[in-house]
Design a protein around this motif. Structure first.
Motif, PDB file in Angstrom:
ATOM      1  N   ARG A 405     -37.624 -80.681  88.848  1.00  0.00           N
ATOM      2  CA  ARG A 405     -36.358 -80.209  88.291  1.00  0.00           C
ATOM      3  C   ARG A 405     -35.713 -81.279  87.406  1.00  0.00           C
ATOM      4  O   ARG A 405     -35.180 -80.976  86.324  1.00  0.00           O
ATOM      5  N   ILE A 406     -35.786 -82.528  87.885  1.00  0.00           N
ATOM      6  CA  ILE A 406     -35.251 -83.623  87.049  1.00  0.00           C
ATOM      7  C   ILE A 406     -36.034 -83.711  85.747  1.00  0.00           C
ATOM      8  O   ILE A 406     -35.479 -83.915  84.663  1.00  0.00           O
ATOM      9  N   GLN A 407     -37.362 -83.561  85.859  1.00  0.00           N
ATOM     10  CA  GLN A 407     -38.212 -83.598  84.664  1.00  0.00           C
ATOM     11  C   GLN A 407     -37.833 -82.462  83.711  1.00  0.00           C
ATOM     12  O   GLN A 407     -37.736 -82.656  82.490  1.00  0.00           O
ATOM     13  N   ALA A 408     -37.613 -81.264  84.266  1.00  0.00           N
ATOM     14  CA  ALA A 408     -37.241 -80.124  83.430  1.00  0.00           C
ATOM     15  C   ALA A 408     -35.872 -80.341  82.786  1.00  0.00           C
ATOM     16  O   ALA A 408     -35.666 -80.036  81.601  1.00  0.00           O
ATOM     17  N   GLN A 409     -34.927 -80.901  83.570  1.00  0.00           N
ATOM     18  CA  GLN A 409     -33.602 -81.148  83.001  1.00  0.00           C
ATOM     19  C   GLN A 409     -33.643 -82.214  81.924  1.00  0.00           C
ATOM     20  O   GLN A 409     -33.018 -82.079  80.865  1.00  0.00           O
ATOM     21  N   ALA A 410     -34.398 -83.291  82.167  1.00  0.00           N
ATOM     22  CA  ALA A 410     -34.537 -84.340  81.157  1.00  0.00           C
ATOM     23  C   ALA A 410     -35.208 -83.790  79.902  1.00  0.00           C
ATOM     24  O   ALA A 410     -34.836 -84.138  78.769  1.00  0.00           O
ATOM     25  N   GLY A 411     -36.217 -82.913  80.092  1.00  0.00           N
ATOM     26  CA  GLY A 411     -36.868 -82.323  78.931  1.00  0.00           C
ATOM     27  C   GLY A 411     -35.930 -81.443  78.134  1.00  0.00           C
ATOM     28  O   GLY A 411     -35.942 -81.454  76.891  1.00  0.00           O
ATOM     29  N   ALA A 412     -35.080 -80.657  78.838  1.00  0.00           N
ATOM     30  CA  ALA A 412     -34.123 -79.797  78.136  1.00  0.00           C
ATOM     31  C   ALA A 412     -33.123 -80.625  77.342  1.00  0.00           C
ATOM     32  O   ALA A 412     -32.787 -80.299  76.199  1.00  0.00           O
ATOM     33  N   VAL A 413     -32.651 -81.736  77.966  1.00  0.00           N
ATOM     34  CA  VAL A 413     -31.709 -82.608  77.256  1.00  0.00           C
ATOM     35  C   VAL A 413     -32.387 -83.258  76.065  1.00  0.00           C
ATOM     36  O   VAL A 413     -31.815 -83.355  74.964  1.00  0.00           O
ATOM     37  N   ALA A 414     -33.640 -83.700  76.247  1.00  0.00           N
ATOM     38  CA  ALA A 414     -34.355 -84.344  75.139  1.00  0.00           C
ATOM     39  C   ALA A 414     -34.579 -83.371  73.990  1.00  0.00           C
ATOM     40  O   ALA A 414     -34.521 -83.757  72.816  1.00  0.00           O
ATOM     41  N   ALA A 419     -28.638 -74.813  76.441  1.00  0.00           N
ATOM     42  CA  ALA A 419     -28.434 -73.502  77.061  1.00  0.00           C
ATOM     43  C   ALA A 419     -29.499 -73.185  78.113  1.00  0.00           C
ATOM     44  O   ALA A 419     -29.470 -72.111  78.711  1.00  0.00           O
ATOM     45  N   ASP A 420     -30.436 -74.092  78.341  1.00  0.00           N
ATOM     46  CA  ASP A 420     -31.497 -73.852  79.327  1.00  0.00           C
ATOM     47  C   ASP A 420     -30.859 -73.706  80.710  1.00  0.00           C
ATOM     48  O   ASP A 420     -30.102 -74.567  81.161  1.00  0.00           O
ATOM     49  N   PRO A 421     -31.173 -72.613  81.446  1.00  0.00           N
ATOM     50  CA  PRO A 421     -30.569 -72.420  82.787  1.00  0.00           C
ATOM     51  C   PRO A 421     -30.890 -73.536  83.765  1.00  0.00           C
ATOM     52  O   PRO A 421     -30.166 -73.728  84.749  1.00  0.00           O
ATOM     53  N   VAL A 422     -31.982 -74.297  83.522  1.00  0.00           N
ATOM     54  CA  VAL A 422     -32.351 -75.341  84.471  1.00  0.00           C
ATOM     55  C   VAL A 422     -31.259 -76.412  84.570  1.00  0.00           C
ATOM     56  O   VAL A 422     -31.141 -77.091  85.593  1.00  0.00           O
ATOM     57  N   HIS A 436     -26.518 -83.990  89.583  1.00  0.00           N
ATOM     58  CA  HIS A 436     -26.136 -82.809  88.815  1.00  0.00           C
ATOM     59  C   HIS A 436     -24.832 -83.045  88.054  1.00  0.00           C
ATOM     60  O   HIS A 436     -24.684 -82.627  86.895  1.00  0.00           O
ATOM     61  N   ALA A 437     -23.875 -83.713  88.711  1.00  0.00           N
ATOM     62  CA  ALA A 437     -22.615 -84.018  88.021  1.00  0.00           C
ATOM     63  C   ALA A 437     -22.865 -84.913  86.811  1.00  0.00           C
ATOM     64  O   ALA A 437     -22.263 -84.726  85.740  1.00  0.00           O
ATOM     65  N   SER A 438     -23.758 -85.896  86.958  1.00  0.00           N
ATOM     66  CA  SER A 438     -24.081 -86.768  85.824  1.00  0.00           C
ATOM     67  C   SER A 438     -24.733 -85.984  84.703  1.00  0.00           C
ATOM     68  O   SER A 438     -24.437 -86.185  83.513  1.00  0.00           O
ATOM     69  N   VAL A 439     -25.658 -85.078  85.073  1.00  0.00           N
ATOM     70  CA  VAL A 439     -26.314 -84.250  84.053  1.00  0.00           C
ATOM     71  C   VAL A 439     -25.279 -83.387  83.333  1.00  0.00           C
ATOM     72  O   VAL A 439     -25.300 -83.251  82.106  1.00  0.00           O
ATOM     73  N   GLN A 440     -24.349 -82.806  84.097  1.00  0.00           N
ATOM     74  CA  GLN A 440     -23.340 -81.955  83.479  1.00  0.00           C
ATOM     75  C   GLN A 440     -22.439 -82.747  82.531  1.00  0.00           C
ATOM     76  O   GLN A 440     -22.056 -82.260  81.465  1.00  0.00           O
ATOM     77  N   GLN A 441     -22.107 -83.983  82.925  1.00  0.00           N
ATOM     78  CA  GLN A 441     -21.293 -84.814  82.031  1.00  0.00           C
ATOM     79  C   GLN A 441     -22.046 -85.122  80.744  1.00  0.00           C
ATOM     80  O   GLN A 441     -21.483 -85.092  79.637  1.00  0.00           O
ATOM     81  N   LEU A 442     -23.317 -85.426  80.898  1.00  0.00           N
ATOM     82  CA  LEU A 442     -24.129 -85.715  79.716  1.00  0.00           C
ATOM     83  C   LEU A 442     -24.246 -84.484  78.823  1.00  0.00           C
ATOM     84  O   LEU A 442     -24.098 -84.560  77.595  1.00  0.00           O
ATOM     85  N   VAL A 443     -24.492 -83.325  79.446  1.00  0.00           N
ATOM     86  CA  VAL A 443     -24.602 -82.075  78.678  1.00  0.00           C
ATOM     87  C   VAL A 443     -23.283 -81.760  77.978  1.00  0.00           C
ATOM     88  O   VAL A 443     -23.259 -81.360  76.801  1.00  0.00           O
TER      89      VAL A 443
END
Length: 896
Positions: A405-414, A419-422, A436-443
């Motif tokens: 999941r982290i890999q998928a989230q990092a790939g979506a951000v990269a 808009a990726d649901p992951v 998740h909070a850090s990912v949301q802040q970055l997004v």
């Protein structure tokens, strides 16, 4: 390439001897490494944001120091100008300063000079203490020391040189201010901080403009009555306009508290004293100030500057505080991320170690999967065996799922796929929440950046008043439509909509009402257009409608009729005196491109030519671009190219038509008329090429050439016939509205007069009445030209819409009655008599042009017309013929 050895029983035996701690280490390292890497990335971003915010705060402080230093330099210049004024006997006499009062004021000025010097040194020292402003402040301090040495040594240069030297120091500080504030805005990490830095710059712009306003005003006052007075007046008007523009820009301050402070600046007692004095000077000419008024003006200017810098200090503190808060928030985020990551990693290691101690040999069944995972291959982990093994299997499977999941989230951000649901899925547990909070802040940061970029792109491509695509965007859309049409073989249409009567709305109801009309027209045009059509605003009162996949030109004509009907409907707008009904019309030009065979600029030019014909055919109609207009455009382009080449090849020359006194027949002057000897065509009158030049910048080049030729020729005639002083014949030159609209037109005319050595009173500039009516902005330039001593004539009078009551308020000296009114029709004769009487009542002289009969000249004499010109008086003359006529006039022979 390395390949593993084939499996063998011996190898299996060796692997069974692998220590348990090694297997546990593999199970621990992979999830810990992934979590640590992700945490480091997030912490690095937060750290960079904290550093950028700290840099922004430092740059804002440096900007404030530089602004205060430059203001202190300007204050010292103001005191020097006052001292120079008190040392000038002419100024002292003009202000009525007695010797006793002058000595007292001199003491006050000396005290003020010591105070502002100390303030300048203090501010420059403070700026040197900030690294970003140290170099500029140190250089400025050295230059100030040199200038003070000149003043203290009694070698003070003239006021203009003194101002230039001190202003150069202030300008260099301003240049460094601009560089510092750009760096500060670039380092801002949030929209609030960038907006606060912009507010600082708006207030600093006002502070920087205040002292030059007072200095240039005093410079004009000191130079009153000298040849430099017009130049100094012009310099002050520019400085005063800069203050007005800076105050207007303060309306866009974003912080409400700061906006209230900037608004209060304009209503203080000192501001009212300063504005009242300076505003009076813009309309009443050279001011007549008493010594007390001068002292009050200087004190008010100093007080307003100090008040403005108090507000500037508040703005700097707010911007620096905002940047500091951004840095603190980023630092807190970084520290929290690192702390949670460290705790999570420690907890994970401890948990796995405790569980691993209870696992039996059956854990080796998971060794293959663990080895795969340890090599970075996120394989599915089987769960089986004893409870302990199943627990380990589930833990390893969960870790793999989390890493996936982290890999998928990092790939979506990269990828930038926000808009990726992951990205909305979080890992389980506290660690998952933090990650998740850090990912949301970055997004959210990326999304905020995207929204800002979209907003900036929208503003760059759309008109701020109507929110329609602007000219640049309209050309892009037209070009793209033509490319699509070229691929599909379809037709593309463009409708050019020019409003009729819009200038009258601005003149009668005000520009705010005009803006409301433009917004309403844009809305009506969108409603009248078809779905898929694009409405754009080119600027002013000009719009276009882009239509794709056109079946027939009649479709465009029908749309044009709908647009004319929609725009022409009455509407009501708000004015300072209440709601007011207004009505505008529209003329539409239609151009059609089949298969995209033209480019966007050419299609727009075709539609423009069609609307030009529509307006001249009676307005409120639709005209379609056809072969006749195409030939006209081609011919106009050929004429423009040939005329540009003809100016360079001396094919254009000037004829001079005499203007005589109606009562006595004496020569009053000449009107300069351009003629073009076009190769292969012959001699062309202005009607054949001036309208073409007026549709491009070539008209300005032609006007400058005729002006320089006519002024130089009259100067040579005056020298040849020994005509000294400001008297003698004049020369009249027709100039276009586009030439008069140039910002430096006054400097251009003055340079021509100075180079030729001709008195300004010998030059008459003629401007068409229609141009003045349609472009009121020209009135300020005409007033400046009259300030030089140049006369202004309103040409073709009677063909425009100037009201009789407005004549006395126009900056003109002469009315030139159009020749079309010099007929045998009794109504025209009475109208000419009324024009002459009205002009004389307004203090203007009258010249009748186009006089072709003796009877007309006799009627003009009976009507007390001042001067006349035309074929009955004289044909346009060559230089030699005009010189002979002038020689005869000087010798006493009659003209005629």
């Amino acid at each position: 390439m390395w390949t593993p050895a084939p499996w063998s029983p011996r190898r299996t035996t060796r692997r069974r001897g692998t220590p348990l701690w090694a297997l546990l280490l593999v199970l621990v390292l992979l999830p810990v490494a992934g979590l640590t890497t992700f945490a480091v990335v997030l912490a690095g971003r937060a750290s960079a944001a904290a550093d950028a915010s700290a840099s922004a705060a430092v740059q804002v402080h440096a900007f404030g120091r530089l602004a205060q230093a430059s203001a202190a330099v300007d204050q010292e210049l103001l005191v020097l100008v006052v001292a120079a004024a008190l040392d000038d006997p002419v100024v002292v006499a003009r202000l009525g300063i007695t010797p006793e009062f002058g000595a007292a004021v001199a003491g006050t000025v000396l005290t003020a000079a010591d105070r502002v010097r100390a303030a300048t040194d203090e501010q420059l020292a403070a700026a040197r203490a900030v690294p970003a402003s140290a170099a500029a402040a140190e250089a400025a301090q050295a230059e100030v020391a040199e200038l003070r040495a000149e003043v203290d040594g009694g070698t003070t240069p003239e006021l203009a040189v003194l101002r230039a030297d001190w202003t150069a120091v202030s300008d260099r500080l301003h240049d460094r201010q601009d560089a510092v504030v750009v760096a500060a805005a670039s380092s801002g990490t949030t929209t609030a901080t960038v907006a606060a830095i912009r507010d600082v710059r708006l207030v600093a712009d006002l502070a920087a403009a205040l002292n030059p306003d007072a200095v240039d005003y005093l410079g004009w006052l000191v130079g009153a009555g000298t040849p430099e007075a017009p130049t100094r007046q012009w310099a002050w008007l520019q400085s005063h306009s800069a203050v007005a523009l800076a105050r207007q820009n303060l309306r866009s301050v974003t912080d409400p508290a700061m906006l209230a402070e900037t608004t209060d600046l304009a209503v203080t007692s000192s501001a009212r004293v300063l504005d009242q004095t300076l505003s009076l000077a813009t309309t009443s000419g050279v001011p007549e100030l008493t010594s007390g008024q001068l002292r009050a003006l200087v004190l008010a200017a100093s007080a307003v500057t100090q008040q403005t810098f108090d507000v500037l200090g508040d703005a700097v503190d707010r911007a620096a505080s905002s940047a500091s808060r951004d840095g603190d928030a980023a630092a807190d985020e970084r520290d929290a991320t690192l702390l949670v990551a460290a705790l999570s990693v420690s907890l994970t290691v401890l948990t796995l170690w405790l569980v691993g101690r209870q696992v039996t040999r059956s854990l080796r069944r998971l060794s293959e999967q663990a080895e795969e995972v340890s090599q970075g291959r996120l394989v599915d982990v089987g769960v089986g065996g004893p409870r302990e093994v199943r627990s380990v299997g589930r833990a390893l499977g969960g870790a793999v799922a989390g890493l996936r999941r982290i890999q998928a989230q990092a790939g979506a951000v990269a990828r930038g796929d926000l808009a990726d649901p992951v990205l909305d899925e979080s890992l389980p547990g506290q660690l998952g929440e933090v990650v998740h909070a850090s990912v949301q802040q970055l997004v959210e940061a990326f999304r905020q950046r995207d929204r800002l970029q979209e907003a900036l792109a929208h503003e760059a491509a759309h008109d701020p008043l109507t929110d329609l695509p602007n000219r640049a965007r309209a050309l892009q859309l037209t070009t793209a439509a033509l490319h699509r049409a070229r691929r599909t073989g379809s037709a593309t249409g463009l409708l050019f909509v020019d409003l009729d009567g819009f200038k009258a709305v601005n003149d009668r109801a005000g520009h705010a009402a005009g803006d409301a009309v433009l917004r309403a027209v844009g809305s009506r045009m969108r409603e009248a257009a078809r779905a898929g059509d694009t409405v754009c605003r080119l600027g002013g009162d000009e719009f276009v409608v882009l239509v794709e996949a056109v079946a027939d030109v009649s479709e465009l004509a029908a749309l044009g009729e709908r647009l004319v009907a929609a725009v022409s409907l009455p509407l009501t707008v708000a004015t300072p005196t209440g709601p007011r009904p207004v009505t505008v019309g529209a003329s539409v030009g239609v151009a059609l491109a089949q298969d995209g065979q033209v480019d966007g600029d050419e299609l727009l030019a075709q539609a423009d030519a069609a609307v030009y014909r529509a307006k001249h055919a009676g307005r409120g109609r639709v005209e379609i671009f056809d072969d006749g207009l195409r030939a006209h455009i081609d011919e106009r382009r050929d004429v423009e190219v040939a005329l540009r080449r003809g100016l360079a090849a001396d094919e254009v020359h000037v004829l001079y038509q005499p203007v005589v006194d109606v009562a006595g027949g004496a020569l009053v002057g000449f009107e300069a008329l351009a003629r073009w000897e076009r190769p292969g065509v012959g001699l062309l009158a202005p009607e054949a090429f001036v309208p073409v030049a007026e549709q491009s910048d070539l008209i300005c080049e032609l006007d400058r050439w005729v002006l320089a030729s006519a002024v130089g020729q009259l100067a040579r005639w005056r020298a040849e016939h020994d005509l000294a002083g400001a008297g003698g014949p004049t020369v009249s030159v027709n100039v276009s509205a586009r030439f008069l609209a140039e910002p430096r037109v006054t400097d251009t005319v003055l340079a021509c007069l100075v180079e030729a050595g001709l008195p300004a009173s010998c030059l008459v500039l003629e401007i068409a009445e229609r141009a003045v009516v349609e472009a009121p902005v020209l009135l300020s330039h005409l007033a400046s030209l009259r300030g030089l001593g140049v006369s202004v004539a309103l040409d073709d009078f009677g063909t425009g819409t100037t009201s009789i009551g407005a004549l006395r308020h126009l900056p003109v000296d002469t009315l030139k009655v159009d020749g079309r009114f010099l007929s045998t029709d009794p109504a025209d004769q009475r109208l000419v008599a009324l024009m002459v009487a009205t002009a004389h009542a307004s203090g203007l002289t009258v010249v009748a042009e186009g006089v072709e009969q003796a009877a007309v000249l006799d009627r003009l004499a009976a009507d007390s017309c001042d001067a006349a010109q035309g074929f009955h008086v004289s044909l346009p003359l060559t230089v030699a013929q005009a010189s002979d006529l002038l020689r005869a006039e000087v010798s006493g022979a009659p003209v005629g």
